[in-house]
Motif scaffolding. Structure first.
Motif, short mmCIF file in Angstrom:
data_model
loop_
_atom_site.label_atom_id
_atom_site.label_comp_id
_atom_site.label_asym_id
_atom_site.label_seq_id
_atom_site.Cartn_x
_atom_site.Cartn_y
_atom_site.Cartn_z
N SER A 160 4.58 -2.96 -5.23
CA SER A 160 4.37 -1.96 -4.03
C SER A 160 2.84 -1.76 -4.34
CB SER A 160 5.37 -0.82 -4.24
OG SER A 160 4.95 -0.02 -5.62
N ILE A 161 2.15 -1.68 -3.43
CA ILE A 161 0.76 -1.26 -2.93
C ILE A 161 1.21 -0.39 -1.31
CG2 ILE A 161 -1.74 -2.22 -2.49
CD1 ILE A 161 0.06 -5.05 -2.95
N PHE A 162 0.02 0.59 -1.70
CA PHE A 162 0.50 1.66 -0.38
C PHE A 162 -2.02 2.19 -0.10
CE2 PHE A 162 4.43 1.86 -1.84
CZ PHE A 162 4.69 2.22 -0.58
N TRP A 222 6.61 -13.99 -6.34
CA TRP A 222 5.73 -13.47 -5.64
C TRP A 222 4.41 -13.46 -6.48
CZ3 TRP A 222 3.80 -16.44 -1.48
CH2 TRP A 222 4.86 -17.41 -0.32
N ARG A 223 3.04 -13.85 -6.78
CA ARG A 223 1.80 -12.74 -7.82
C ARG A 223 0.76 -12.55 -6.69
NH1 ARG A 223 -0.98 -17.12 -10.29
NH2 ARG A 223 -2.40 -16.84 -8.88
N VAL A 224 0.88 -11.11 -6.98
CA VAL A 224 -0.63 -10.48 -5.91
C VAL A 224 -1.80 -10.35 -6.44
CG1 VAL A 224 -1.17 -8.20 -4.92
CG2 VAL A 224 1.30 -8.45 -5.02
N ASP A 225 -2.60 -11.41 -5.87
CA ASP A 225 -3.76 -11.60 -6.35
C ASP A 225 -5.22 -10.83 -5.59
OD1 ASP A 225 -3.09 -13.71 -7.78
OD2 ASP A 225 -4.10 -15.55 -5.99
N HIS A 226 -5.74 -10.66 -4.60
CA HIS A 226 -6.12 -9.48 -3.72
C HIS A 226 -5.72 -8.45 -2.86
CE1 HIS A 226 -9.15 -12.59 -5.79
NE2 HIS A 226 -8.64 -13.66 -5.08
N VAL A 227 -5.83 -7.25 -3.07
CA VAL A 227 -5.30 -6.83 -2.48
C VAL A 227 -6.43 -5.92 -1.43
CG1 VAL A 227 -5.13 -3.70 -1.80
CG2 VAL A 227 -3.82 -5.40 -3.83
N ILE A 254 -3.36 -2.17 4.91
CA ILE A 254 -3.67 -3.17 4.38
C ILE A 254 -3.08 -3.96 4.25
CG2 ILE A 254 -1.45 -2.18 2.85
CD1 ILE A 254 -3.23 -1.23 0.97
N GLY A 255 -3.70 -4.92 3.21
CA GLY A 255 -3.41 -6.45 2.91
C GLY A 255 -3.43 -6.44 1.78
N ALA A 256 -2.67 -8.27 1.20
CA ALA A 256 -2.44 -8.96 0.09
C ALA A 256 -2.17 -9.90 0.29
CB ALA A 256 -1.66 -7.93 -0.63
N GLU A 257 -3.57 -10.79 -1.25
CA GLU A 257 -2.68 -12.11 -0.68
C GLU A 257 -1.69 -12.30 -1.92
OE1 GLU A 257 -5.63 -15.75 -3.37
OE2 GLU A 257 -7.27 -14.79 -1.54
N ILE A 258 -0.72 -13.10 -1.77
CA ILE A 258 0.38 -13.37 -2.78
C ILE A 258 0.67 -14.60 -2.43
CG2 ILE A 258 0.92 -11.31 -2.23
CD1 ILE A 258 3.70 -12.98 -0.30
N ARG A 259 1.06 -15.59 -3.75
CA ARG A 259 0.77 -16.89 -4.83
C ARG A 259 2.43 -16.95 -4.98
NH1 ARG A 259 -4.05 -19.60 -5.00
NH2 ARG A 259 -5.74 -18.42 -4.31
N ARG A 260 2.87 -18.44 -4.60
CA ARG A 260 4.39 -18.53 -5.49
C ARG A 260 4.24 -20.29 -5.26
NH1 ARG A 260 10.11 -16.98 -3.23
NH2 ARG A 260 9.21 -18.38 -2.22
N LYS A 261 4.03 -20.59 -6.53
CA LYS A 261 4.22 -22.25 -6.33
C LYS A 261 3.17 -23.32 -5.96
CE LYS A 261 9.57 -21.99 -7.67
NZ LYS A 261 10.42 -22.25 -7.27
N GLY A 262 2.29 -22.78 -5.69
CA GLY A 262 0.58 -23.42 -5.29
C GLY A 262 1.00 -22.82 -3.35
N VAL A 310 0.30 3.58 4.79
CA VAL A 310 1.22 1.95 5.00
C VAL A 310 1.17 1.63 3.14
CG1 VAL A 310 0.47 1.68 7.34
CG2 VAL A 310 -0.94 0.62 5.60
N GLY A 311 2.04 0.97 3.39
CA GLY A 311 2.18 -0.07 2.41
C GLY A 311 3.24 -1.66 2.69
N LEU A 312 2.97 -2.30 1.16
CA LEU A 312 3.52 -3.59 1.49
C LEU A 312 4.78 -3.30 0.03
CD1 LEU A 312 0.85 -5.65 2.11
CD2 LEU A 312 2.08 -5.65 3.51
N ALA A 313 6.00 -4.07 -0.60
CA ALA A 313 6.48 -4.00 -1.19
C ALA A 313 6.42 -5.82 -1.32
CB ALA A 313 7.45 -3.31 -0.72
#
Length: 218
Positions: free
Chosen positions: A26-28, A49-54, A64-72, A41-44
């Motif tokens: 979680s990110i707020f 998924w891996r959170v790479d950048h906020v 708020i934003g997040a770059e997330i990755r999973r299996k390419g 605001v926030g993201l769960a």
């Protein structure tokens, strides 16, 4: 999952929320500008998924934003809370003769435009981006709102949902004739998707069972 009006005054996740969603991330935002903290605001993000950048907008706790990755796969996910009452903002530019209410609304409109411009700038390098949020404005009179009143300004239509934009209003694309109201006879909550083709947008529905004064989008 995108969360708005979280009542958080720190970018450290509150224990009740953290404990509820563990083992997910979680990110707020840190809302120090209001006594109530409702602008945060926030993201769960699911544990798979891996959170790479906020990404944050230093001048606002409404984004708020997040770059997330999973299996390419790489996705930019963004949570937004625009200022309230944008349908009632005047179209005229700020003036020294403005009354306090008009001045406040024009300030809110300027903040909304800054947030939406930032969202588009963040999303520009990504093939896939999803923006979820309480936009506090409508687009189509009589369909998005239970009255035929035409807003003087439409922040969404002039920016992130303009004809030249790469974003799609997921619910309206899939349900062109449904109201889709999410609060008090108005559709003010949106899922906006940037992808290679609109046909990749396959589902977006209203969930009135969501524990909020707004319906959820899923």
């Amino acid at each position: 999952m995108a969360i708005q009006e979280a009542g958080v005054k720190s970018d450290t996740t509150p224990p009740p929320i953290r404990d509820e969603i563990l083992p997910h991330t979680s990110i707020f935002t840190n809302d120090t500008n209001t006594r109530s903290g409702v602008q945060s605001v926030g993201l769960a993000v699911h544990e798979s998924w891996r959170v790479d950048h906020v990404k944050r907008l230093p001048s606002s706790s409404r984004l708020i934003g997040a770059e997330i990755r999973r299996k390419g796969a790489v996705v930019l996910v963004i949570s937004v809370l625009l200022p309230p009452g944008l349908d009632y903002c005047p179209a005229s530019p700020p003036s020294p003769t403005d009354k306090p209410e008009s001045r406040r609304r024009k300030t809110d409109l300027a903040e909304a435009r800054l947030i939406l411009d930032t969202v588009q700038r963040w999303a520009a390098p990504y093939d896939l981006a999803v923006v979820l949020g309480d936009m506090n404005c409508t687009i189509i009179p009589g369909l998005d709102r239970g009255t035929a009143r035409i807003p003087a300004v439409s922040p969404l239509s002039e920016s992130i949902l303009s004809p030249s934009s790469s974003f799609t209003d997921a619910f309206r694309f899939l349900h062109p004739h449904l109201h889709g109201w999410t609060r008090e006879r108005a559709r003010i909550d949106y899922a906006l998707v940037k992808c290679k083709t609109q046909e990749q947008v396959r589902s977006c529905d209203i969930d009135w069972g969501f524990p909020s004064d707004h319906a959820g989008l899923e």
